[in-house]
Design an enzyme around this catalytic site. Sequence first.
Site, mmCIF file in Angstrom:
data_model
loop_
_atom_site.group_PDB
_atom_site.id
_atom_site.type_symbol
_atom_site.label_atom_id
_atom_site.label_comp_id
_atom_site.label_asym_id
_atom_site.label_seq_id
_atom_site.Cartn_x
_atom_site.Cartn_y
_atom_site.Cartn_z
ATOM 1 N N HIS A 1 4.232 -6.377 -2.051
ATOM 2 C CA HIS A 1 3.237 -5.405 -2.486
ATOM 3 C C HIS A 1 2.874 -4.511 -1.304
ATOM 4 O O HIS A 1 2.987 -4.926 -0.137
ATOM 5 C CB HIS A 1 1.979 -6.109 -2.990
ATOM 6 N N GLU B 1 0.074 -3.704 -0.047
ATOM 7 C CA GLU B 1 -0.932 -4.281 0.839
ATOM 8 C C GLU B 1 -0.333 -5.324 1.776
ATOM 9 O O GLU B 1 -0.671 -5.367 2.965
ATOM 10 C CB GLU B 1 -2.054 -4.944 0.022
ATOM 11 N N CYS C 1 -4.404 -7.064 -6.176
ATOM 12 C CA CYS C 1 -4.301 -8.256 -7.014
ATOM 13 C C CYS C 1 -4.887 -9.447 -6.256
ATOM 14 O O CYS C 1 -5.222 -9.347 -5.066
ATOM 15 C CB CYS C 1 -2.844 -8.520 -7.382
ATOM 16 N N CYS D 1 -3.012 -10.327 -2.968
ATOM 17 C CA CYS D 1 -3.304 -9.388 -1.887
ATOM 18 C C CYS D 1 -4.752 -9.507 -1.428
ATOM 19 O O CYS D 1 -5.030 -9.421 -0.230
ATOM 20 C CB CYS D 1 -2.992 -7.961 -2.334
#
Length: 153
Positions: free
Chosen positions: A56, A58, A86, A89
Site C-alpha cells: 500500500h 502508506e 486501512c 496501514c
Amino acid sequence: MGLIKKEEYFMRKALELAQRALDEEEVPVGCVIVYKEKVIAQAYNQVEKLKDSTAHAEMIALTQAESFLQSKWLKDCSIYVTIEPCLMCAAAISLCRIKEVIFGASQPKVGGFGSLVDINILKISPKIKIKSGILRDECRFLIQDFFKKRRVK
C-alpha cells in the site's frame, strides 16, 4: 504558507501519486510524508505491480521515511494520504509514532482512523492527531471512478 494551503499543497502531491497508481491500473491511493515542511517520502499503491498485498502507498512511504531519517520513529512527521488508511496501514502508522494523519476521503469498509475502527482506541502508541476531508471530493472521485470502471469490465 497558511495551514489550509499547506494541507492542500501536500494533498495535491498525494493526488498526483494516486493518479500515477491509476495510470498503472492500481487502486489509486497516493501518500506523502512530511518532515519540517519537506516531503521526505512519497508512494502510491503497487500491490499489483509487486504482487504484494501489503504494498500500500502508506507502507511503502513509511519505509522510505524511516530510511531517510534513519529511525523507526517518525514522531515529528505528518502523513498525507488520499484515502483513509486501512487497518493494516493505521497500525503501521501508529507503530512508527507518526504525529499526524491527514487524509482526503473516508473509507467506511476498512478505514483505521475512525470509519471502521479508530486505531487510537487501542493505545498502541501516543495518540495520533487525525484530520480528514482535505480535497475530499477529488480524492473520493478518483477511487470511486476506479471501482465503477472495474465493475463495468
